[in-house]
Design a protein around this motif. Structure first.
Motif, short mmCIF file in Angstrom:
data_model
loop_
_atom_site.label_atom_id
_atom_site.label_comp_id
_atom_site.label_asym_id
_atom_site.label_seq_id
_atom_site.Cartn_x
_atom_site.Cartn_y
_atom_site.Cartn_z
N PRO A 197 0.88 -1.21 0.01
CA PRO A 197 0.01 0.06 0.10
C PRO A 197 0.89 1.27 -0.16
N VAL A 200 1.95 2.05 -3.51
CA VAL A 200 0.94 2.51 -4.28
C VAL A 200 0.71 4.11 -4.00
N SER A 201 0.55 4.43 -2.97
CA SER A 201 0.54 5.70 -2.56
C SER A 201 1.58 6.58 -2.99
N LEU A 204 1.41 7.23 -6.59
CA LEU A 204 0.66 8.24 -7.16
C LEU A 204 0.82 9.54 -6.69
N TYR A 230 -4.63 -0.81 -9.12
CA TYR A 230 -3.75 -1.21 -7.84
C TYR A 230 -4.28 -0.55 -6.91
N SER A 231 -4.74 0.76 -6.83
CA SER A 231 -5.18 1.50 -5.71
C SER A 231 -6.38 0.96 -5.04
N HIS A 234 -5.66 -2.40 -3.28
CA HIS A 234 -5.16 -1.90 -1.90
C HIS A 234 -6.03 -1.07 -1.08
N LEU A 235 -7.24 -0.82 -1.44
CA LEU A 235 -7.78 0.26 -0.98
C LEU A 235 -7.99 0.02 0.65
N PHE A 238 -4.89 0.67 2.95
CA PHE A 238 -4.27 2.10 3.32
C PHE A 238 -4.58 2.42 4.67
N GLN A 242 -2.52 7.36 4.26
CA GLN A 242 -2.28 6.88 2.82
C GLN A 242 -3.66 6.96 2.05
N VAL A 246 -3.69 9.43 -1.29
CA VAL A 246 -4.11 9.10 -2.41
C VAL A 246 -5.19 9.89 -3.23
#
Length: 803
Positions: A197, A200-201, A204, A230-231, A234-235, A238, A242, A246
């Protein structure tokens, strides 16, 4: 062991603080980051388990907002504002004749619907949806720029404390080049399923630093679309920060408000709301606003959590909450009263721009506060009116329009302010100024002339909505074309240039044309468009607004004022349907008003019976009733024959034997002296019959009889045996009289100047062959408290003076 875990947790929080500090535009919640009881940093597996458990758990009943005023950042002096090209649309378009529309939400999410797997199965990841293309006039290659920039977030400059719960849109992170972004996307593609996670953050946030000019390239990039995928995956992993990072990156990336990713994030934030601090809730709500996305599900949770803790929040939180309420177009009913109390408590502390924000928030969320509270709010605005921006000034006017409060001192201040500011105001601001004057029935020449002078050169910048509402406002207030020769022609020409917009908003065209009809202006090409079968069909499909009455009013006005009209018309079936609908409404409201019932009864006594007075809609398209009477050439009343379909109606009086009617009344000496100065048509005739012995009434309220008497019907010959031939002859030479019981809302405020609809009605009655007798509301309401004799004397003078 427990102590070590706690220390580890605190260390992790500190590391996270340092990581977040890199992003200067993200607000810092100092204590929220440093206290383990607020944010617990766990392993990804632990977080995953916790989120799975939270799926079945509801917010705790004893939840308290984590709010500590000492945690505010006090060293931020940056300005916080957003420049919007288009002023916010109002929900109340018309004056008192039109209903104000409530907000409608179309977004509905559930916890299950935010599941990443179900999203991936049904959505296409090839590219982001294309942005909406703004409307372009046929003669233009690009949209017309706005006339004035409006800073709708200027209130954020008033206090540094707003920095901890809002996003400063002027402080975007340092831009990076497109090659750098491609390198980041390549790294993200290599990690694929191995991304955490935090990865990903991080990607972005870094990618969101791309220069706005290159965003279209980014939106079409497949690697970026996969990163968004992917966001979603992984929502639920987070952390709170995070998640907000995002979401903030989506603002800079200009993700379209309808994109599926945002729906998933809204659902996730809604279920995490009870874990967030007050400033985190407000910050998340502000991010949604920056993306221009309505998030009813999330805001419902915010309001639910804030309502029981409203007394604990500070002034900046209160103002920002009202702003968010307005942008979300909703405020729970149980929150309005506590908000009003809280607002009144700190009203003296508000800055000029904050007052404007309060008014706009209450207006957009359709939140009614008490009359006393409205007056106090506008009083506070009046104290700093010269310091307010044009935008804040207009917002105060909007809320006055919504609450229908006539604040004399404020409007008098506008008489001075508007002419001075008019050249710097936006088209939408000018429209709202005029519309508020119309709704409050405030005809002020200084304001109207200043706006009318400014509008013609701005017509290319006017939406059809702006032009039509301006026409409505000026027509309602009876502003004549001769007062500004270029105002109406320029707006009418603007409508011709924007005909395509009426396919989407047919109500706007009807609004503008009715405003023009009030002042007897009928642009034939636009009228033909509005009454065409295709447009009528389009208008009738509108489920949000009932446009039948507007079509009926326009069609009837054209028929009366343009007898040569050969263009399209409404069908007789539709006309009858609307007329019947309007009459049913009148029966339940206007016809039952005490002043109308008393006028009807007194006229029946004066003229000799129920058959001489007909209460009906002479002109249904004017949406009001009249008391119709007919008199022959000598002033004798003639029975009013209703149409056959009306004769059996319960509202039509039954015939009565006039030989049994009382033919005279006693009056006072004062009333007698008034009446003998009135030259009745019957008295001017040598063949007029002599006085008839009066019928004495019972003693008046004081117990004394009048000494002087006058037969009020002495000038009205006694009805004799009537034949059909006599009736036909009488009707050929009869005088048709329409008696109107007026109301103060028929006139401009504090004047005898009729409003547009009622001025049009007078004009149409005269065209239809009627003489109008007005029972003015100031006079007739006073007569209601007087004796029957005085009422009859008043009516006698009114009717026979018109002959």
């Amino acid at each position: 062991m427990l102590k070590g875990n706690k220390s580890s947790s605190l260390m992790a929080a500190c590391v996270l603080c340092r990581q977040v500090a890199r992003f200067r535009s993200l607000p810092i919640w100092r204590k929220g980051l440093t206290q383990a009881k607020h944010i617990h940093i766990k392993s990804e597996d632990d977080i995953n388990d916790q989120q799975e458990n939270n799926k079945e758990n509801k917010p705790q009943e004893g939840y308290k907002l984590r709010y500590d005023p000492s945690s505010y950042s006090t060293n931020s002096a940056n300005s916080h504002h957003q420049t919007d090209n288009e002023e916010e649309q109002c929900l109340v378009a018309h004056g008192p004749s039109f209903c104000q529309q409530g907000n409608r939400y179309s977004v509905s999410c559930s916890r299950q619907s935010s599941s990443s797997k179900s999203k991936l199965r049904r959505l296409n990841f090839n590219k982001l949806p294309e942005p909406e293309i703004p409307f372009v006039l046929p003669a233009q290659k690009k949209p017309v720029p706005p006339t004035a920039k409006v800073d709708s977030r200027a209130f954020l400059k008033c206090r540094p404390k707003y920095a901890s719960m809002t996003l400063d849109l002027t402080q975007q992170p340092r831009y990076i080049d497109w090659p750098e972004v491609l390198l980041l996307l390549q790294q993200a593609s290599l990690l694929k399923g191995k991304m955490k996670p935090s990865d990903v953050s991080h990607f972005l946030v870094e990618v969101s630093k791309l220069h706005p000019d290159n965003l279209p390239l980014l939106h079409r990039n497949q690697s970026f679309v996969l990163l968004l995928q992917y966001s979603v995956e992984h929502l639920q992993l987070f952390s709170q920060l995070q998640l907000l990072e995002v979401l903030q990156s989506f603002v800079w990336l200009k993700i379209p408000p309808s994109y599926y990713v945002l729906e998933a994030f809204e659902s996730e934030l809604s279920h995490r709301a009870y874990q967030m601090s007050l400033h985190q809730l407000l910050f998340a709500a502000d991010l949604w606003r920056c993306m221009k996305r309505l998030v009813p599900q999330f805001l419902q949770q915010v309001f639910k959590l804030i309502c029981p803790n409203l007394g604990q929040i500070g002034v900046p939180e209160l103002i920002h909450l009202l702003y968010i309420m307005g942008e979300g177009r909703h405020c729970p009913k149980d929150l309005i009263h506590p908000l009003e109390q809280r607002l009144m408590r700190d009203l003296h502390q508000l800055h000029p721009e904050e007052i404007g924000t309060v008014c706009l928030g209450l207006f957009k969320s359709q939140s009614p506060i008490s009359e006393h509270a409205v007056t106090r709010l506008v009083d506070r605005a009046l104290c700093c009116v010269t310091e307010m921006s044009d935008f804040a000034l207009v917002n105060v006017m909007k809320y006055l329009r919504f609450s229908y409060r006539f604040h004399r001192k404020w409007l008098e201040a506008m008489e001075q302010e508007v002419p001075q500011r008019v050249h710097g105001m936006s088209v939408q601001g000018l429209m709202h100024m005029a519309l508020t004057c119309s709704s409050l029935h405030y005809h002020n020449s200084n304001i109207l002339n200043a706006i009318a002078e400014r509008i013609p050169p701005l017509v290319p910048h006017c939406r059809s909505k702006d032009s039509c509402k301006l026409l409505w406002a000026y027509g309602s207030l009876g502003f004549l074309p001769s007062q500004s020769p270029t105002f109406f022609p320029s707006l009418i020409e603007g409508l011709r240039q924007r005909k395509a917009e009426f396919q989407r908003y047919p109500e706007h065209l009807l609004t503008g044309l009715l405003g023009l009809a009030f002042i007897s202006q009928f642009p034939e090409d636009l009228v033909a468009l509005a009454l065409s079968p295709e447009f009528i069909s389009l208008a009738l499909k509108n489920t949000n607004l009932d446009l039948k009455k507007d079509l009926f009013s326009l069609d009837s006005a054209v028929a009366l004022e343009m007898p040569q009209w050969m263009g399209p018309k409404l069908t007789s079936e539709l006309r009858e349907e609307v007329a019947d609908m309007l009459w049913k409404f009148a029966l339940s409201s206007i016809c039952q008003k005490p002043e109308v019932l008393e006028a009807e009864s007194s006229l029946q006594d004066l003229l000799g019976g129920e058959q001489f007075v007909w209460k009906r809609m002479i002109l249904p398209h004017t949406r009001s009733i009249d008391l119709e009477i007919h008199l022959d050439s000598t002033g004798q009343p003639i029975p009013v024959n209703p149409p056959p379909l009306e004769q059996n109606s319960s509202v039509v009086p039954s015939n009565q034997d006039w030989k049994k009617l009382k033919t005279g009344v006693t009056v006072t000496d004062e009333l007698f002296e008034k009446l003998i100065n009135v030259k009745s048509p019957s008295n001017s005739s040598p063949s007029s019959p002599g006085p008839v012995s009066p019928f004495r009434l019972s003693p008046d309220e004081s117990g004394s009889l009048f000494d002087s008497v006058l037969d009020l019907t002495s000038g009205i010959p006694k009805p004799q045996t009537i034949t059909a031939e006599c009736l036909l002859q009488d009707y050929k030479h009869s005088v048709k009289v329409a008696v109107q019981v007026t109301h103060k809302n028929h006139f401009c405020s504090q004047s005898q100047h009729l409003l547009g609809l009622h001025a049009m009605k007078r004009r149409h009655l005269k065209i239809s062959g009627y003489r109008v007798v007005e029972l003015h509301h100031n006079e007739w309401l006073q007569m209601l408290r007087k004796s029957k004799a005085e009422k009859l004397g008043y009516l006698h003078c009114k009717i026979y003076n018109c002959l």
